[in-house]
Design a protein around this motif. Sequence first.
Motif, PDB file in Angstrom:
ATOM      1  N   LEU A   1       1.910  -0.835   2.581  1.00 47.07           N
ATOM      2  CA  LEU A   1       1.733   0.604   2.363  1.00 47.07           C
ATOM      3  C   LEU A   1       1.166   0.886   0.973  1.00 47.07           C
ATOM      4  O   LEU A   1       0.323   1.773   0.797  1.00 47.07           O
ATOM      5  N   LEU A   2       1.606   0.151  -0.018  1.00 49.92           N
ATOM      6  CA  LEU A   2       1.090   0.351  -1.368  1.00 49.92           C
ATOM      7  C   LEU A   2      -0.409   0.060  -1.426  1.00 49.92           C
ATOM      8  O   LEU A   2      -1.162   0.764  -2.113  1.00 49.92           O
ATOM      9  N   ALA A   3      -0.852  -0.956  -0.686  1.00 47.49           N
ATOM     10  CA  ALA A   3      -2.282  -1.279  -0.649  1.00 47.49           C
ATOM     11  C   ALA A   3      -3.074  -0.157   0.009  1.00 47.49           C
ATOM     12  O   ALA A   3      -4.180   0.188  -0.435  1.00 47.49           O
ATOM     13  N   LEU A   4      -2.515   0.440   1.070  1.00 40.17           N
ATOM     14  CA  LEU A   4      -3.197   1.560   1.726  1.00 40.17           C
ATOM     15  C   LEU A   4      -3.239   2.778   0.808  1.00 40.17           C
ATOM     16  O   LEU A   4      -4.263   3.464   0.719  1.00 40.17           O
ATOM     17  N   LEU A   5      -2.149   3.050   0.119  1.00 42.55           N
ATOM     18  CA  LEU A   5      -2.114   4.189  -0.795  1.00 42.55           C
ATOM     19  C   LEU A   5      -3.123   4.017  -1.937  1.00 42.55           C
ATOM     20  O   LEU A   5      -3.667   4.997  -2.447  1.00 42.55           O
ATOM     21  N   ALA A   6      -3.382   2.778  -2.313  1.00 41.57           N
ATOM     22  CA  ALA A   6      -4.333   2.520  -3.393  1.00 41.57           C
ATOM     23  C   ALA A   6      -5.763   2.888  -3.016  1.00 41.57           C
ATOM     24  O   ALA A   6      -6.628   2.990  -3.890  1.00 41.57           O
ATOM     25  N   THR A   7      -6.020   3.112  -1.722  1.00 39.36           N
ATOM     26  CA  THR A   7      -7.384   3.448  -1.285  1.00 39.36           C
ATOM     27  C   THR A   7      -7.676   4.942  -1.385  1.00 39.36           C
ATOM     28  O   THR A   7      -8.820   5.355  -1.170  1.00 39.36           O
ATOM     29  N   VAL A   8      -6.655   5.759  -1.680  1.00 39.64           N
ATOM     30  CA  VAL A   8      -6.882   7.206  -1.819  1.00 39.64           C
ATOM     31  C   VAL A   8      -6.790   7.573  -3.298  1.00 39.64           C
ATOM     32  O   VAL A   8      -6.230   6.828  -4.100  1.00 39.64           O
ATOM     33  N   PRO A   9      -7.352   8.718  -3.699  1.00 33.41           N
ATOM     34  CA  PRO A   9      -7.313   9.113  -5.113  1.00 33.41           C
ATOM     35  C   PRO A   9      -5.876   9.197  -5.629  1.00 33.41           C
ATOM     36  O   PRO A   9      -4.941   9.483  -4.868  1.00 33.41           O
ATOM     37  N   PRO A  10      -5.660   8.968  -6.918  1.00 33.12           N
ATOM     38  CA  PRO A  10      -4.299   8.979  -7.485  1.00 33.12           C
ATOM     39  C   PRO A  10      -3.503  10.237  -7.160  1.00 33.12           C
ATOM     40  O   PRO A  10      -2.301  10.161  -6.882  1.00 33.12           O
ATOM     41  N   ALA A  11      -4.150  11.391  -7.176  1.00 29.96           N
ATOM     42  CA  ALA A  11      -3.424  12.642  -6.906  1.00 29.96           C
ATOM     43  C   ALA A  11      -2.947  12.737  -5.470  1.00 29.96           C
ATOM     44  O   ALA A  11      -2.109  13.583  -5.145  1.00 29.96           O
ATOM     45  N   LYS A  12      -3.463  11.860  -4.590  1.00 31.76           N
ATOM     46  CA  LYS A  12      -3.112  11.904  -3.176  1.00 31.76           C
ATOM     47  C   LYS A  12      -2.089  10.832  -2.794  1.00 31.76           C
ATOM     48  O   LYS A  12      -1.817  10.626  -1.607  1.00 31.76           O
ATOM     49  N   ARG A  13      -1.528  10.156  -3.762  1.00 35.60           N
ATOM     50  CA  ARG A  13      -0.582   9.067  -3.490  1.00 35.60           C
ATOM     51  C   ARG A  13       0.872   9.490  -3.642  1.00 35.60           C
ATOM     52  O   ARG A  13       1.779   8.686  -3.415  1.00 35.60           O
ATOM     53  N   GLN A  14       1.117  10.718  -4.036  1.00 34.37           N
ATOM     54  CA  GLN A  14       2.463  11.141  -4.395  1.00 34.37           C
ATOM     55  C   GLN A  14       3.407  11.126  -3.195  1.00 34.37           C
ATOM     56  O   GLN A  14       3.012  11.404  -2.057  1.00 34.37           O
ATOM     57  N   PRO A  15       4.668  10.807  -3.421  1.00 40.84           N
ATOM     58  CA  PRO A  15       5.641  10.720  -2.330  1.00 40.84           C
ATOM     59  C   PRO A  15       5.748  11.986  -1.495  1.00 40.84           C
ATOM     60  O   PRO A  15       5.755  11.921  -0.264  1.00 40.84           O
ATOM     61  N   ASN A  16       5.866  13.150  -2.156  1.00 46.75           N
ATOM     62  CA  ASN A  16       6.008  14.406  -1.404  1.00 46.75           C
ATOM     63  C   ASN A  16       4.883  14.593  -0.401  1.00 46.75           C
ATOM     64  O   ASN A  16       5.098  15.057   0.722  1.00 46.75           O
ATOM     65  N   LEU A  17       3.665  14.248  -0.810  1.00 51.12           N
ATOM     66  CA  LEU A  17       2.517  14.441   0.064  1.00 51.12           C
ATOM     67  C   LEU A  17       2.546  13.457   1.225  1.00 51.12           C
ATOM     68  O   LEU A  17       2.346  13.851   2.379  1.00 51.12           O
ATOM     69  N   LEU A  18       2.784  12.185   0.950  1.00 53.66           N
ATOM     70  CA  LEU A  18       2.846  11.187   2.022  1.00 53.66           C
ATOM     71  C   LEU A  18       3.936  11.526   3.026  1.00 53.66           C
ATOM     72  O   LEU A  18       3.702  11.506   4.240  1.00 53.66           O
ATOM     73  N   PHE A  19       5.123  11.846   2.553  1.00 52.63           N
ATOM     74  CA  PHE A  19       6.226  12.142   3.458  1.00 52.63           C
ATOM     75  C   PHE A  19       5.947  13.412   4.262  1.00 52.63           C
ATOM     76  O   PHE A  19       6.252  13.486   5.463  1.00 52.63           O
ATOM     77  N   GLY A  20       5.374  14.418   3.614  1.00 53.92           N
ATOM     78  CA  GLY A  20       5.042  15.652   4.317  1.00 53.92           C
ATOM     79  C   GLY A  20       3.999  15.441   5.393  1.00 53.92           C
ATOM     80  O   GLY A  20       4.090  16.014   6.489  1.00 53.92           O
ATOM     81  N   VAL A  21       2.997  14.608   5.112  1.00 53.62           N
ATOM     82  CA  VAL A  21       1.950  14.323   6.105  1.00 53.62           C
ATOM     83  C   VAL A  21       2.541  13.647   7.326  1.00 53.62           C
ATOM     84  O   VAL A  21       2.231  14.017   8.470  1.00 53.62           O
ATOM     85  N   VAL A  22       3.397  12.661   7.120  1.00 53.50           N
ATOM     86  CA  VAL A  22       4.005  11.966   8.260  1.00 53.50           C
ATOM     87  C   VAL A  22       4.872  12.928   9.058  1.00 53.50           C
ATOM     88  O   VAL A  22       4.855  12.908  10.297  1.00 53.50           O
ATOM     89  N   ARG A  23       5.630  13.779   8.386  1.00 51.32           N
ATOM     90  CA  ARG A  23       6.437  14.772   9.102  1.00 51.32           C
ATOM     91  C   ARG A  23       5.555  15.727   9.880  1.00 51.32           C
ATOM     92  O   ARG A  23       5.858  16.088  11.021  1.00 51.32           O
ATOM     93  N   PHE A  24       4.451  16.167   9.267  1.00 52.10           N
ATOM     94  CA  PHE A  24       3.531  17.098   9.920  1.00 52.10           C
ATOM     95  C   PHE A  24       2.939  16.487  11.192  1.00 52.10           C
ATOM     96  O   PHE A  24       2.726  17.188  12.193  1.00 52.10           O
TER      97      PHE A  24
END
Length: 327
Positions: free
Chosen positions: A35-58
């Motif tokens: 997962l960390l490797a996948l997160l590294a492929t998006v811009p730094p501002a898009k790696r934050q926990p709140n955003l990742l968790f919210g996207v999966v919930r959405f």
Amino acid sequence: MTISEEYVDFAAREAHGVSPAYERLALAVSRDHGLLALLATVPPAKRQPNLLFGVVRFLGGPVGDPAAFADYAVANWPAVEALLRTRATQTNEAGRCAVLLPVLAALPQPLALLEVGASAGLCLFPDRYAYRYGEHVVGSGEPVLDCAASGMRPPAVLPEVVWRAGLDLNPLDVTDPADVAWLDALIWPEHTHRRARLRAAAAVAAADPPLLVRGDVVDDLPALAAQAPAGATLVVFHSSVMFYVPTPRRRAFAEVVRGLPGHWVANESPGVLPYETLPTPPGVALHNVLALDGTPLAWTRPHGQEIIWFAEAFLRPRVTEPPHVID
């Protein structure tokens, strides 16, 4: 910090004692090399926990079990990545009005409110909600916002608001089910009271929609501020927004807002805006700094659940009983 360290920091400073589910998820992600490797492929501002968790919930994915969460995120990464890149953590927490209210109620009335990073504009209605500071209640509307307060006397009256407007790169519409669903997805799993608060605040905003303008915090602020009615005190305010603005643009914003008539109320995490001196934060949990016109006044919790006043000027606070923290 590395991506892994960001997730460990989120677990310790933001989720611990507030959301056990997100604390577990953040720690699990911090150790998940895939997962960390996948997160590294998006811009730094898009790696934050709140955003990742919210996207999966959405998307309907699981957030209660770290292993199931990781499996879902990896298996559905194209959809997850697409939303990470297009969505933002526009957590429109109406509860933050409870820590803004002591300042807003003490300024010369009536007020013309202009929120930077307004999302759907739910924090533009501090005069329409009710507040409970321990045994002290102000207002009579819905939702009722609970806030533990220490070092100050809670406000006795609500502010008078005659104009309200918001500026955002991507304003959300409370009459759009998809936008409301996104706001709901950003609320942490255990926080059913915040989910009910969102529905109540959205109903208030939908009944009397504020002026929401798509624009930049620096370039478009003066023109919107110029629309405020004469005879009202202009108040430009923001909560947990400047962290997402690049540092040079924060400086430019500060210069612009200081040049406007009226007042500037900031509610941001320490280090986001420069202050000459700050007292020691009350514990390891994340606290914001509430400031008026560049002068720090109080520590606040990110969802508006607590305010700890430390300034000696402005409101001339008196010490009250120790706070009972309401998460």
